[in-house]
Design a protein around this motif. Structure first.
Motif, short mmCIF file in Angstrom:
data_model
loop_
_atom_site.label_atom_id
_atom_site.label_comp_id
_atom_site.label_asym_id
_atom_site.label_seq_id
_atom_site.Cartn_x
_atom_site.Cartn_y
_atom_site.Cartn_z
N PRO A 2 0.81 -1.23 0.00
CA PRO A 2 0.00 0.00 0.00
C PRO A 2 0.84 1.28 0.00
O PRO A 2 0.50 2.24 -0.69
N ARG A 3 1.93 1.29 0.74
CA ARG A 3 2.81 2.48 0.74
C ARG A 3 3.38 2.72 -0.65
O ARG A 3 3.49 3.86 -1.10
N PHE A 4 3.77 1.64 -1.32
CA PHE A 4 4.33 1.77 -2.67
C PHE A 4 3.29 2.36 -3.62
O PHE A 4 3.61 3.25 -4.40
N VAL A 5 2.07 1.88 -3.54
CA VAL A 5 1.00 2.39 -4.41
C VAL A 5 0.78 3.89 -4.16
O VAL A 5 0.67 4.67 -5.11
N VAL A 6 0.77 4.29 -2.90
CA VAL A 6 0.57 5.71 -2.58
C VAL A 6 1.73 6.54 -3.10
O VAL A 6 1.53 7.58 -3.72
N ARG A 7 2.96 6.09 -2.89
CA ARG A 7 4.13 6.86 -3.30
C ARG A 7 4.27 6.96 -4.82
O ARG A 7 4.84 7.91 -5.33
N THR A 8 3.77 5.97 -5.55
CA THR A 8 3.91 5.98 -7.01
C THR A 8 2.63 6.37 -7.73
O THR A 8 2.53 6.20 -8.95
N HIS A 9 1.66 6.94 -7.01
CA HIS A 9 0.37 7.25 -7.64
C HIS A 9 0.46 8.11 -8.90
O HIS A 9 -0.34 7.93 -9.79
N PRO A 10 1.43 9.02 -9.05
CA PRO A 10 1.47 9.78 -10.31
C PRO A 10 1.77 8.92 -11.54
O PRO A 10 1.50 9.33 -12.66
N PHE A 11 2.30 7.73 -11.33
CA PHE A 11 2.70 6.87 -12.44
C PHE A 11 1.72 5.73 -12.69
O PHE A 11 1.92 4.91 -13.58
N ILE A 12 0.66 5.64 -11.89
CA ILE A 12 -0.30 4.55 -12.05
C ILE A 12 -1.05 4.72 -13.36
O ILE A 12 -1.54 5.81 -13.68
N ALA A 60 10.93 2.11 -9.44
CA ALA A 60 10.30 1.14 -8.54
C ALA A 60 11.29 0.70 -7.45
O ALA A 60 10.93 0.66 -6.27
N MET A 61 12.50 0.38 -7.83
CA MET A 61 13.50 -0.07 -6.86
C MET A 61 13.82 1.03 -5.85
O MET A 61 13.96 0.77 -4.66
N GLN A 62 13.94 2.26 -6.33
CA GLN A 62 14.22 3.39 -5.45
C GLN A 62 13.11 3.56 -4.42
O GLN A 62 13.39 3.79 -3.23
N GLU A 63 11.86 3.44 -4.84
CA GLU A 63 10.74 3.59 -3.91
C GLU A 63 10.74 2.47 -2.87
O GLU A 63 10.50 2.72 -1.69
N PHE A 64 11.01 1.23 -3.31
CA PHE A 64 11.06 0.13 -2.34
C PHE A 64 12.21 0.30 -1.37
O PHE A 64 12.07 0.00 -0.18
N ARG A 65 13.36 0.78 -1.83
CA ARG A 65 14.48 1.03 -0.92
C ARG A 65 14.11 2.07 0.13
O ARG A 65 14.43 1.93 1.31
N PHE A 66 13.43 3.14 -0.33
CA PHE A 66 13.02 4.18 0.60
C PHE A 66 12.05 3.61 1.65
O PHE A 66 12.22 3.83 2.84
N ILE A 67 11.03 2.88 1.19
CA ILE A 67 10.04 2.31 2.09
C ILE A 67 10.70 1.33 3.06
O ILE A 67 10.43 1.38 4.27
#
Length: 73
Positions: A2-12, A60-67
């Motif tokens: 869910p955090r990943f989906v929220v953080r990447t919402h501009p790209f959905i 995607a990898m950058q966002e998962f690393r951050f989370i």
């Protein structure tokens, strides 16, 4: 996830999101990002032009690393 989906919402891409996954789009590339909760892993599949694939996979990898960095323990 869910955090990943929220953080990447501009790209959905459109409404392609659900509890365990999402489809992202960037510069002609598309990525299917799915969580397998039973196996405790995330699968990322990217298609499109080579440069855009690398950019989207890197995002995607950058966002998962951050989370993951925000999770203690």
């Amino acid at each position: 996830m869910p955090r990943f989906v929220v953080r990447t919402h501009p790209f959905i891409e459109g409404e392609f999101r659900w509890a365990s996954g999402v489809v992202l789009a960037l510069n002609g590339a598309r990525a299917l990002v799915r969580a397998d909760y039973a196996e405790k892993r995330v699968e990322i599949t990217v298609a499109g032009p080579a440069e855009a694939r690398r950019e989207l996979a890197g995002l995607a990898m950058q966002e998962f690393r951050f989370i993951n960095g925000q999770i203690s323990g």
